[in-house]
Design an enzyme around this catalytic site. Structure first.
Site, mmCIF file in Angstrom:
data_model
loop_
_atom_site.group_PDB
_atom_site.id
_atom_site.type_symbol
_atom_site.label_atom_id
_atom_site.label_comp_id
_atom_site.label_asym_id
_atom_site.label_seq_id
_atom_site.Cartn_x
_atom_site.Cartn_y
_atom_site.Cartn_z
ATOM 1 N N LYS A 19 0.826 -1.217 0.000
ATOM 2 C CA LYS A 19 0.000 0.000 0.000
ATOM 3 C C LYS A 19 0.857 1.262 0.000
ATOM 4 O O LYS A 19 0.598 2.210 -0.741
ATOM 5 C CB LYS A 19 -0.908 -0.052 1.245
ATOM 6 C CG LYS A 19 -1.809 1.135 1.439
ATOM 7 C CD LYS A 19 -2.968 0.774 2.338
ATOM 8 C CE LYS A 19 -2.656 0.956 3.819
ATOM 9 N NZ LYS A 19 -2.735 2.354 4.267
ATOM 10 N N SER A 20 1.896 1.260 0.823
ATOM 11 C CA SER A 20 2.756 2.448 0.932
ATOM 12 C C SER A 20 3.410 2.762 -0.407
ATOM 13 O O SER A 20 3.464 3.924 -0.833
ATOM 14 C CB SER A 20 3.859 2.117 1.940
ATOM 15 O OG SER A 20 3.895 3.022 2.958
ATOM 16 N N ARG A 24 2.721 6.054 -3.399
ATOM 17 C CA ARG A 24 3.823 6.830 -3.978
ATOM 18 C C ARG A 24 3.899 6.632 -5.492
ATOM 19 O O ARG A 24 4.123 7.586 -6.249
ATOM 20 C CB ARG A 24 5.142 6.428 -3.306
ATOM 21 C CG ARG A 24 5.231 6.975 -1.878
ATOM 22 C CD ARG A 24 6.134 6.133 -1.012
ATOM 23 N NE ARG A 24 6.354 6.708 0.304
ATOM 24 C CZ ARG A 24 5.547 6.536 1.358
ATOM 25 N NH1 ARG A 24 4.455 5.822 1.259
ATOM 26 N NH2 ARG A 24 5.851 7.096 2.525
ATOM 27 N N GLY A 88 -4.549 8.604 5.962
ATOM 28 C CA GLY A 88 -3.576 9.614 6.390
ATOM 29 C C GLY A 88 -2.482 9.789 5.354
ATOM 30 O O GLY A 88 -2.014 10.917 5.107
ATOM 31 N N ARG A 116 -6.982 13.281 13.226
ATOM 32 C CA ARG A 116 -5.542 13.017 13.223
ATOM 33 C C ARG A 116 -4.745 14.290 12.975
ATOM 34 O O ARG A 116 -5.210 15.210 12.295
ATOM 35 C CB ARG A 116 -5.233 11.933 12.181
ATOM 36 C CG ARG A 116 -5.881 10.615 12.563
ATOM 37 C CD ARG A 116 -5.645 9.537 11.555
ATOM 38 N NE ARG A 116 -4.243 9.174 11.446
ATOM 39 C CZ ARG A 116 -3.776 8.318 10.552
ATOM 40 N NH1 ARG A 116 -4.590 7.760 9.685
ATOM 41 N NH2 ARG A 116 -2.503 8.034 10.512
ATOM 42 N N GLN A 161 5.471 9.806 6.480
ATOM 43 C CA GLN A 161 4.513 10.616 5.725
ATOM 44 C C GLN A 161 4.974 12.069 5.670
ATOM 45 O O GLN A 161 4.911 12.710 4.624
ATOM 46 C CB GLN A 161 3.126 10.518 6.372
ATOM 47 C CG GLN A 161 2.509 9.127 6.220
ATOM 48 C CD GLN A 161 1.186 8.983 6.921
ATOM 49 O OE1 GLN A 161 0.781 9.859 7.697
ATOM 50 N NE2 GLN A 161 0.512 7.874 6.673
ATOM 51 N N ASP A 305 3.148 0.101 11.828
ATOM 52 C CA ASP A 305 1.772 -0.372 11.650
ATOM 53 C C ASP A 305 1.555 -1.758 12.244
ATOM 54 O O ASP A 305 0.413 -2.231 12.328
ATOM 55 C CB ASP A 305 1.408 -0.387 10.161
ATOM 56 C CG ASP A 305 1.335 1.026 9.596
ATOM 57 O OD1 ASP A 305 1.124 1.971 10.381
ATOM 58 O OD2 ASP A 305 1.500 1.178 8.375
ATOM 59 N N ARG A 336 -4.293 3.645 18.952
ATOM 60 C CA ARG A 336 -3.962 2.211 18.966
ATOM 61 C C ARG A 336 -3.378 1.742 20.299
ATOM 62 O O ARG A 336 -3.328 0.533 20.552
ATOM 63 C CB ARG A 336 -3.033 1.874 17.782
ATOM 64 C CG ARG A 336 -3.782 1.937 16.453
ATOM 65 C CD ARG A 336 -2.938 1.543 15.259
ATOM 66 N NE ARG A 336 -3.772 1.512 14.055
ATOM 67 C CZ ARG A 336 -3.301 1.513 12.820
ATOM 68 N NH1 ARG A 336 -1.998 1.552 12.605
ATOM 69 N NH2 ARG A 336 -4.125 1.474 11.788
ATOM 70 N N ARG A 379 -6.600 -2.069 10.929
ATOM 71 C CA ARG A 379 -5.508 -2.903 11.445
ATOM 72 C C ARG A 379 -5.869 -3.508 12.810
ATOM 73 O O ARG A 379 -5.510 -4.646 13.102
ATOM 74 C CB ARG A 379 -4.201 -2.113 11.528
ATOM 75 C CG ARG A 379 -3.703 -1.696 10.154
ATOM 76 C CD ARG A 379 -2.211 -1.497 10.089
ATOM 77 N NE ARG A 379 -1.864 -0.818 8.861
ATOM 78 C CZ ARG A 379 -1.668 -1.417 7.679
ATOM 79 N NH1 ARG A 379 -1.770 -2.720 7.573
ATOM 80 N NH2 ARG A 379 -1.369 -0.703 6.617
#
Ligand code: S3P
Length: 665
Positions: A19-20, A24, A88, A116, A161, A305, A336, A379
């Protein structure tokens, strides 16, 4: 609600791209010199959100399965609204891009994202010359038209990020931009920019970029190591051996594996190739078992994560487990830290958090059938599923896996019946999720049960679309009659529809079974019925089929007349044997008559007070509770959807009542 029996199978081949990296890749492809074609793109909600925002800015992004073709932005759109939903990464990375492109954009997001912190990214960008405002009802606004200047930014928080936002903005700034980290965070932005021929230099903890022309992207994204970690976790607690290949093995993402390996877990990573700057290879788990865990702040950064998952695993293992520098977890999709404390408590174990350090103390014996709250965090929900597996069964209140890992259920072979309830806002108070949790537990099948609140004015197409997505749905007011018509049901109103089920109502069955259980001999009797809605109509039809004679009472005469005409009911029934009420708690209900001839009262409403119930109890006649009907109609619907036998009514109403007693105390 998701209820699991603890059985699972591992199927790593369904895990898609990281995903990350996907965020990008979409962003850089949107500003590259030419057409990009990217394979193994994950179709998770967060990634689709980034694609939608880039389209809003003018990129042409087309998906063909997991391959995506991106035509870069030709003319950037101004004054756009970017809906970042739950993501985010979308909001923060695009803050850097939009500041660089110099246009006006309003960033919005869901309730979780709106809580956030965004200043961490806005402040360094402002230092580069960007301008933002923070009106109500949005995350922030980027005010375009201001040129950016290169700057040196020292990390205030350890965040990939923030680093990425600054580096992306730096691609459009005059002069060079340097970002200096304290702890190293994931470096996909740097690796990808280098692979795209950007002007970028990494020197220890400092990264420097300047204006660049980016090559288009032609690559396949390696599989998501964060998604894979849930499968690894299931393997190390249960000993199901497993191998996955084509996985991202970037050191900055392997904190999870490292911490477990140090704790003695049998996990191996085999590096096989370098693709687009990223290390790719296989992860192998041969057997179960691990000991006490220790994660330093640097490990935590490399497992940012996965810390909740490590903590969840530690809950299952006897020992004292320590995680340092975890304060950032408070600012994720949910708090979390709070979620980890909840997971430990739900399993009957102890966890404590103070000054950035989390300690889990476990005796290794998990509570049976734990009930978890996911805090609407994808998650956390996945961690809780792993704990349900470890406990041999349990439940999770909501499970938004799609945010990052739409194939999660398939990857763990969970075979879940997707069930739910369509209705108005009232269904938020429904007991059906608890009932379905109970039924799936006793029937030993996995099921989810969603509350699908429909707004007034929902279209027929929308209702049909929802129905087509579920294995089974209950339908309640005000949709019972409408859905019956939409599906051409051969009954007046339906409460049960499903993939392999004839649309029908189990309300009549529920009422009859409840009455019989309470010894009420209602056949061929004179009865009063209060109410004229879908449930009342259906039950009247059922009672008529048992030879009853019925008089209707309803506040709105017009509605009563519809029923009276439809069934040719008599307007004056003498000496009724019983009163059945389908109206909710209200003054009208309290004013309803209960003639002396009545030997029983039945009320379909099972919440709130009831005048009829009070009268029945005072008079010492039989009272039949709507909860009993709810139980029987639900058990019948559940049996139809899951094709399981009623199994002596799945333990029976009394057993159900005992299991949900906590709700009534
Ligand atoms: C991400 C960085 C991390 C991580 C998030 C994805 C990224 O956030 O938690 O899921 O893609 O850069 P932070 O940078 O806020 O730690």
């Amino acid at each position: 609600m998701l209820r699991l029996n603890g059985q699972f199978n591992l199927n790593a081949s369904v895990v898609c791209g990281d995903k990350s990296i996907a965020h990008r890749a979409l962003i850089f492809a949107s500003v590259a010199d030419g057409t990009s074609v990217i394979g193994n793109m994950p179709l998770s909600a967060d990634v689709l959100t980034t694609a939608d925002c880039l389209r809003a800015l003018g990129a042409d992004i087309r998906f063909d399965g997991n391959t995506v073709t991106v035509e870069p932005i030709a003319e950037v759109k101004d004054n756009v609204t970017l809906n970042c939903a739950n993501s985010g990464t979308t909001a923060r990375l695009l803050a850097g891009l939009v500041a660089g492109l110099g246009v006006n954009a309003t960033f919005i997001g869901d309730a979780s994202l709106s809580k956030r912190p965004m200043d961490r990214v806005l402040q360094p960008l402002e230092r580069m010359g960007a301008k933002f405002s923070k009106p109500k009802n949005c995350l922030f606004k980027c005010l375009g038209g201001t040129p950016l200047y290169g700057s040196t930014v020292y990390a205030a928080v350890d965040s990939a990020q923030v680093k990425s936002a600054v580096l992306i903005a730096g691609l459009f700034a005059e002069g060079s931009t340097t970002y200096v980290e304290k702890l190293s965070t994931r470096n996909h932005t740097e690796l990808m920019l280098a692979a795209l021929n950007a002007n970028i230099k990494v020197d220890g903890q400092a990264v420097t970029v300047s204006k660049s022309r980016l090559l288009p992207i032609k690559t396949d994204i390696p599989c998501d190591v964060s998604s894979m970690s849930y499968i690894v976790a299931a393997a190390v607690i249960t000993g199901k051996p497993f191998v996955c290949s084509n996985v991202l093995l970037n050191e900055r993402r392997l904190g999870f594996v490292r911490v477990l390996q140090r704790a003695g877990a049998d996990i191996k990573c085999i590096q096989e190739e370098t693709r687009f700057g990223e290390t790719v290879g296989s992860i192998i788990v041969k057997k179960d078992g691990f000991g006490a865990m220790y994660a330093s702040a640097a490990d935590v950064c490399d497992a940012i994560d996965e810390v909740p998952l490590l903590a969840a695993l530690s809950v299952t293992m006897r020992g004292t487990h320590v995680f340092e520098g975890v304060g950032e977890l408070r600012h994720k999709e949910s708090d979390r830290i709070k979620a980890v404390l909840h997971m430990a408590a739900a399993c009957g174990q102890k966890a404590e958090y103070a000054n950035g350090r989390l300690i889990v103390v476990s005796n290794g014996v998990l509570e049976k059938n734990p009930r978890f709250c996911s805090f609407d965090d994808h998650r956390i929900a996945m961690c809780e599923v792993v704990l349900c597996i470890a406990s041999g069964g349990g439940s999770v209140d909501r499970a938004p896996f799609d945010v990052s890992f739409p194939q999660f259920e398939t990857a763990l072979g969970l075979n879940i019946y997707r069930l739910g309830l369509i209705g108005g806002t009232d269904i938020r108070k429904s007991l059906s999720p608890l009932l379905m949790e109970y039924l799936s537990t006793v029937a030993n099948v996995n099921c989810s049960y969603d509350l699908l609140v429909q707004p007034d004015g929902v279209t027929d197409e929308r209702l049909l679309d929802i129905i087509s997505r579920y294995d089974g749905l209950n339908v309640t007011m005000p949709y019972k009659m409408r859905v019956a018509q939409l599906l051409n049901a051969d009954c007046l109103s339906v409460n049960t529809v499903g993939r392999n089920v004839v649309p029908q109502s189990t309300d009549g069955y529920g009422m009859v079974t409840a009455l019989r259980e309470m010894g009420v001999d209602f056949e061929n009797k004179h009865l009063y019925v209060a109410g004229a809605g879908g449930a009342a109509a259906l039950c009247v039809q059922t009672l008529l089929s048992y030879g009853c004679k019925i008089q209707i009472f309803n506040r709105t005469k017009r509605h009563a007349d519809v029923l009276i005409n439809k069934f040719n009911l008599s307007c004056n029934v003498s000496n009724p044997y019983g009163m059945l009420s389908f109206v909710p708690e209200c003054d009208y209900e309290k004013s309803l008559p209960l003639p002396d001839s009545c030997k029983f009262v039945f009320t379909a409403a099972y919440k709130g007070t009831s005048g009829l119930k009070d009268k029945a109890l005072a008079r010492g006649i039989t009272y039949v509770d709507g909860l009993r009907m709810l139980y029987h109609q639900g058990a019948k619907s559940f049996a139809l959807w899951t094709d399981t036998a009623l199994q002596d009514n799945y333990g029976g109403f009394a057993e159900f009542l005992r299991s949900v007693q906590f709700c009534f105390n």
